[in-house]
Write a protein that holds these residues in place. Sequence first.
Motif, mmCIF file in Angstrom:
data_model
loop_
_atom_site.group_PDB
_atom_site.id
_atom_site.type_symbol
_atom_site.label_atom_id
_atom_site.label_comp_id
_atom_site.label_asym_id
_atom_site.label_seq_id
_atom_site.Cartn_x
_atom_site.Cartn_y
_atom_site.Cartn_z
ATOM 1 N N GLY A 129 0.657 -1.360 -0.055
ATOM 2 C CA GLY A 129 -0.068 0.219 0.127
ATOM 3 C C GLY A 129 0.432 1.037 0.046
ATOM 4 O O GLY A 129 1.547 1.101 -0.523
ATOM 5 N N ILE A 130 0.511 2.541 0.386
ATOM 6 C CA ILE A 130 0.627 3.247 0.532
ATOM 7 C C ILE A 130 1.873 3.764 1.284
ATOM 8 O O ILE A 130 3.203 4.837 1.010
ATOM 9 C CB ILE A 130 0.196 4.473 0.114
ATOM 10 N N ILE A 131 1.922 3.173 2.081
ATOM 11 C CA ILE A 131 3.284 2.267 2.828
ATOM 12 C C ILE A 131 4.500 2.290 2.841
ATOM 13 O O ILE A 131 5.449 2.341 3.473
ATOM 14 C CB ILE A 131 2.792 2.459 4.307
ATOM 15 N N ASP A 132 4.051 1.293 1.384
ATOM 16 C CA ASP A 132 5.246 1.052 1.136
ATOM 17 C C ASP A 132 6.272 2.273 -0.437
ATOM 18 O O ASP A 132 6.967 0.906 -1.207
ATOM 19 C CB ASP A 132 4.514 -0.095 0.232
ATOM 20 N N LEU A 133 5.500 3.156 -0.292
ATOM 21 C CA LEU A 133 6.214 3.757 -1.836
ATOM 22 C C LEU A 133 7.587 4.017 -1.398
ATOM 23 O O LEU A 133 7.646 4.667 -2.860
ATOM 24 C CB LEU A 133 4.754 5.220 -1.595
ATOM 25 N N ASP A 134 7.972 4.593 -0.508
ATOM 26 C CA ASP A 134 9.502 5.259 -0.939
ATOM 27 C C ASP A 134 10.466 4.014 -1.205
ATOM 28 O O ASP A 134 11.427 3.585 -1.737
ATOM 29 C CB ASP A 134 10.210 5.145 0.891
ATOM 30 N N ALA A 135 9.980 2.685 -0.328
ATOM 31 C CA ALA A 135 10.745 1.503 -0.797
ATOM 32 C C ALA A 135 10.118 0.560 -2.178
ATOM 33 O O ALA A 135 11.143 0.682 -3.577
ATOM 34 C CB ALA A 135 10.279 0.105 -0.132
ATOM 35 N N VAL A 136 8.930 0.534 -2.942
ATOM 36 C CA VAL A 136 8.650 1.023 -4.578
ATOM 37 C C VAL A 136 9.412 1.703 -5.635
ATOM 38 O O VAL A 136 9.635 1.764 -6.567
ATOM 39 C CB VAL A 136 6.972 1.387 -4.273
ATOM 40 N N MET A 137 9.482 3.277 -4.831
ATOM 41 C CA MET A 137 10.328 4.409 -5.311
ATOM 42 C C MET A 137 11.534 3.705 -6.177
ATOM 43 O O MET A 137 12.648 4.137 -6.810
ATOM 44 C CB MET A 137 10.074 5.172 -5.325
ATOM 45 N N LYS A 138 11.964 3.654 -4.246
ATOM 46 C CA LYS A 138 14.268 2.655 -4.708
ATOM 47 C C LYS A 138 13.682 1.886 -5.324
ATOM 48 O O LYS A 138 14.671 1.669 -6.480
ATOM 49 C CB LYS A 138 14.392 2.618 -3.610
ATOM 50 N N VAL A 139 12.932 1.012 -5.959
ATOM 51 C CA VAL A 139 12.835 -0.549 -6.937
ATOM 52 C C VAL A 139 13.065 -0.181 -8.080
ATOM 53 O O VAL A 139 13.582 -0.179 -9.042
ATOM 54 C CB VAL A 139 11.474 -1.793 -6.944
ATOM 55 N N MET A 140 11.815 0.995 -8.543
ATOM 56 C CA MET A 140 11.718 2.016 -9.476
ATOM 57 C C MET A 140 12.795 2.560 -10.237
ATOM 58 O O MET A 140 13.481 2.552 -11.304
ATOM 59 C CB MET A 140 10.098 2.960 -9.129
ATOM 60 N N ASP A 141 13.705 3.295 -9.339
ATOM 61 C CA ASP A 141 14.949 3.793 -9.925
ATOM 62 C C ASP A 141 16.323 3.455 -10.480
ATOM 63 O O ASP A 141 16.152 3.409 -10.928
ATOM 64 C CB ASP A 141 15.593 5.063 -8.659
ATOM 65 N N ASP A 142 16.258 1.453 -9.438
ATOM 66 C CA ASP A 142 16.730 0.847 -9.487
ATOM 67 C C ASP A 142 16.331 -0.201 -11.526
ATOM 68 O O ASP A 142 17.072 -0.442 -11.858
ATOM 69 C CB ASP A 142 17.120 -0.325 -8.492
ATOM 70 N N SER A 143 14.899 0.058 -11.351
ATOM 71 C CA SER A 143 14.879 -0.864 -12.773
ATOM 72 C C SER A 143 14.700 -0.079 -14.277
ATOM 73 O O SER A 143 14.827 -0.886 -14.677
ATOM 74 C CB SER A 143 13.577 -1.208 -11.830
ATOM 75 N N PHE A 144 14.117 1.178 -14.032
ATOM 76 C CA PHE A 144 13.853 1.582 -15.128
ATOM 77 C C PHE A 144 15.103 3.160 -15.377
ATOM 78 O O PHE A 144 14.990 3.066 -14.545
ATOM 79 C CB PHE A 144 12.716 2.934 -14.947
ATOM 80 N N ASP A 145 15.506 2.385 -17.085
ATOM 81 C CA ASP A 145 16.751 3.404 -17.423
ATOM 82 C C ASP A 145 15.783 5.048 -17.697
ATOM 83 O O ASP A 145 15.356 5.124 -18.321
ATOM 84 C CB ASP A 145 17.162 2.928 -18.915
ATOM 85 N N PRO A 146 16.545 5.942 -16.960
ATOM 86 C CA PRO A 146 15.965 7.157 -17.197
ATOM 87 C C PRO A 146 15.803 7.457 -18.734
ATOM 88 O O PRO A 146 14.968 8.432 -18.750
ATOM 89 C CB PRO A 146 16.840 8.170 -15.779
ATOM 90 N N VAL A 147 16.668 7.066 -19.156
ATOM 91 C CA VAL A 147 16.966 6.968 -20.654
ATOM 92 C C VAL A 147 15.759 7.296 -21.699
ATOM 93 O O VAL A 147 15.027 7.546 -21.921
ATOM 94 C CB VAL A 147 17.779 6.440 -21.502
ATOM 95 N N PHE A 148 14.243 6.091 -20.875
ATOM 96 C CA PHE A 148 13.624 6.275 -21.765
ATOM 97 C C PHE A 148 12.512 6.640 -21.469
ATOM 98 O O PHE A 148 11.441 6.846 -22.008
ATOM 99 C CB PHE A 148 13.050 3.920 -21.947
ATOM 100 N N GLY A 149 12.402 7.982 -20.540
ATOM 101 C CA GLY A 149 10.770 8.069 -19.699
ATOM 102 C C GLY A 149 10.358 6.781 -19.574
ATOM 103 O O GLY A 149 8.907 8.281 -19.567
ATOM 104 N N GLU A 150 10.260 5.514 -18.243
ATOM 105 C CA GLU A 150 9.335 4.880 -18.515
ATOM 106 C C GLU A 150 8.320 5.337 -16.670
ATOM 107 O O GLU A 150 7.990 5.029 -16.593
ATOM 108 C CB GLU A 150 9.522 4.149 -18.996
#
Length: 158
Positions: free
Chosen positions: A13-34
């Motif tokens: 849930g929303i309480i997990d947002l910080d951890a989710v964003m860390k995974v997102m930052d690690d997973s999505f290459d910023p070159v592609f804008g995904e």
Amino acid sequence: MKNLDQIRLCEGGIIDLDAVMKVMDDSFDPVFGEAWTAPQCAGLMPMPGVWLSLAKAGTDLVGFALARIVSDEAELLLLAVKKQARGQGVGQLLLNRFSLVAGTRGAQQLHLEVRDGNPAINLYRRAGFAEVGRRRNYYNGKDGQVYDALTLARPLSI
């Protein structure tokens, strides 16, 4: 990364947002804008029909899937796996969880969008998803390049 049988799937849930964003930052290459921003995720997560599935190795979040259902159609909005955990079946576990939860919520059809050229397309195709549309120039990369989004779908029971 631990063995796949040590991966625990649970709802988040929303309480997990910080951890989710860390995974997102690690997973999505910023070159592609995904990648999504934290405010985009936070705005969507409390909405009716939205759910967040987490993949954890111990207390470490190694992947997540964000999805929603409207009527009898479920959409996989985001699926991300940390780089260190890729190629070990975590994405497949999350995709299976998406299908399972979607079915329990009454879905008959599954949808997702993915950047053309994203290696995750192979995972989705193996799971029976087929291209049903294309959004030209959907993703705006940091380098000024634009990328198409593929719309993939499949019936829940195949």
